[in-house]
Design an enzyme around this catalytic site. Structure first.
Site, short mmCIF file in Angstrom:
data_model
loop_
_atom_site.label_atom_id
_atom_site.label_comp_id
_atom_site.label_asym_id
_atom_site.label_seq_id
_atom_site.Cartn_x
_atom_site.Cartn_y
_atom_site.Cartn_z
N ASP A 31 0.84 -1.44 0.03
CA ASP A 31 0.11 0.36 -0.05
C ASP A 31 0.46 1.01 0.07
O ASP A 31 2.40 1.16 0.91
CB ASP A 31 -0.96 0.26 1.08
N ASN A 79 -10.33 -3.48 -6.60
CA ASN A 79 -8.92 -2.21 -7.45
C ASN A 79 -9.63 -2.19 -9.03
O ASN A 79 -9.42 -1.51 -9.53
CB ASN A 79 -7.69 -3.39 -7.35
C1 FPP Z 1 -1.81 -0.42 -3.91
O1 FPP Z 1 -1.18 0.94 -3.08
C2 FPP Z 1 -1.10 -1.07 -4.73
C3 FPP Z 1 -1.52 -2.00 -5.46
C4 FPP Z 1 -3.35 -1.84 -5.41
C5 FPP Z 1 -0.67 -2.56 -6.52
C6 FPP Z 1 -0.43 -2.81 -6.27
C7 FPP Z 1 0.65 -3.37 -7.27
C8 FPP Z 1 1.87 -3.62 -7.43
C9 FPP Z 1 2.82 -2.53 -6.96
C10 FPP Z 1 2.72 -3.57 -8.93
C11 FPP Z 1 2.82 -5.36 -9.65
C12 FPP Z 1 3.02 -6.13 -8.71
C13 FPP Z 1 3.47 -7.15 -8.09
C14 FPP Z 1 3.67 -8.09 -7.55
C15 FPP Z 1 4.39 -7.13 -9.40
P1 FPP Z 1 -2.07 2.31 -3.62
O2 FPP Z 1 -2.03 3.18 -5.44
O3 FPP Z 1 -3.77 2.03 -2.88
O4 FPP Z 1 -1.66 3.59 -3.04
P2 FPP Z 1 -2.68 4.62 -1.94
O5 FPP Z 1 -3.18 4.14 -0.87
O6 FPP Z 1 -1.21 6.21 -1.89
O7 FPP Z 1 -3.30 5.47 -3.15
#
Ligand code: FPP
Length: 253
Positions: A31, A79
């Site tokens: 996150d 998501n």
């Molecule tokens: C949450 O941060 C993150 C995600 C919904 C996506 C995670 C995906 C990756 C890191 C890319 C691919 C993964 C792998 C395992 C290769 P957020 O966007 O909710 O952050 P925020 O809370 O700051 O908005």
């Protein structure tokens, strides 16, 4: 390659970690990517790109120190509500990661497993998932579980439905159901429950992640955003876990 960390003298939080007493299974909610990017005036997708690099670094390090299972929440069932370009970027990063994994997992003896409803993924991504699963079946090393289109409630409902189907087919009887049998119907069948759950990004909630499996997990929260998450931060999480008094409902001996 498993490094001999138990005998290594290290500074920082690594010095507080007992490398001979590591959790077998660590789960991480990735996150804070979006905020990391927004704080730099960058599009949110830039945070996911750096977040994917951080995942590579941390997954490799977990393998090196001998963590047996690492489970990460890469994309939840919720998501899909995000803007299309953000969803496309995350799917593109997953595709890139799987393509790299297909070339390297045998050499590194790293298994990949996928948890979630894969049926809605693109045919290309599904084919890559299948190829990773086929390679993993021949390997024995550290297992990285990537949760894609995953939701903890959906996983439990899916398991209950499959159990009901088996009952209808006469393979099992409702009265046979125990916690152990139910676990065999979960995406995580055969994987021990995580002892440590790490959530970077400042939020202190489970967000529908591993609801069944985290029944006795120790939680570690940090304000550090996932793209900034470092080995040092992992050491802090493991050291905190090692100081917890795990009683599993019993009393201190
Ligand atoms: C949450 O941060 C993150 C995600 C919904 C996506 C995670 C995906 C990756 C890191 C890319 C691919 C993964 C792998 C395992 C290769 P957020 O966007 O909710 O952050 P925020 O809370 O700051 O908005």
């Amino acid at each position: 390659m498993k490094l001999s960390f138990s005998k290594r003298k290290s500074g920082g939080a690594a010095g507080q970690v007992d490398f001979s007493r590591l959790p077998r299974h660590i789960a991480i909610i990735l996150d804070g990517n979006g905020r990391w990017a927004q704080r730099r005036g960058l599009p949110r997708t830039a945070g996911h790109k750096v977040g994917a690099e951080t995942f590579r670094t941390i997954a490799t390090y977990c393998r090196d120190i001998g963590i047996e299972y690492l489970t990460v929440y890469a994309f939840s069932t919720e998501n899909w509500k995000r803007p299309k370009d953000e969803v496309d970027t995350i799917m593109g990063l997953l595709k890139r990661y799987l393509l790299e994994a297909i070339d390297t997992m045998e050499r590194d003896n790293v298994r990949l497993r996928f948890m979630g409803d894969m049926s809605v993924l693109s045919d290309e991504l599904k084919a890559l998932v299948d190829r990773c699963n086929a390679i993993s079946a021949r390997l024995t090393g550290c297992q990285c579980n990537i949760c894609i289109n995953y939701g903890g409630r959906a996983e439990i409902v899916h398991a209950a439905r499959d159990f009901a189907i088996d009952c209808g087919a006469g393979k099992v009887k409702p009265e046979d159901l125990t916690e152990e049998l139910f676990e065999k119907y979960l995406y995580s069948a055969g994987i021990p429950s995580p002892e440590l759950l790490i959530r970077p990004g400042g939020e202190q909630r489970l967000s529908n992640f591993l609801l069944w499996q985290c029944a006795y997990a120790e939680f570690y929260y940090t304000d550090v955003l996932w793209p900034d998450f470092s080995k040092e931060e992992l050491h802090r999480a493991i050291a905190a876990y090692q100081h917890r008094d795990r009683r599993f409902g019993g009393i201190k001996k």
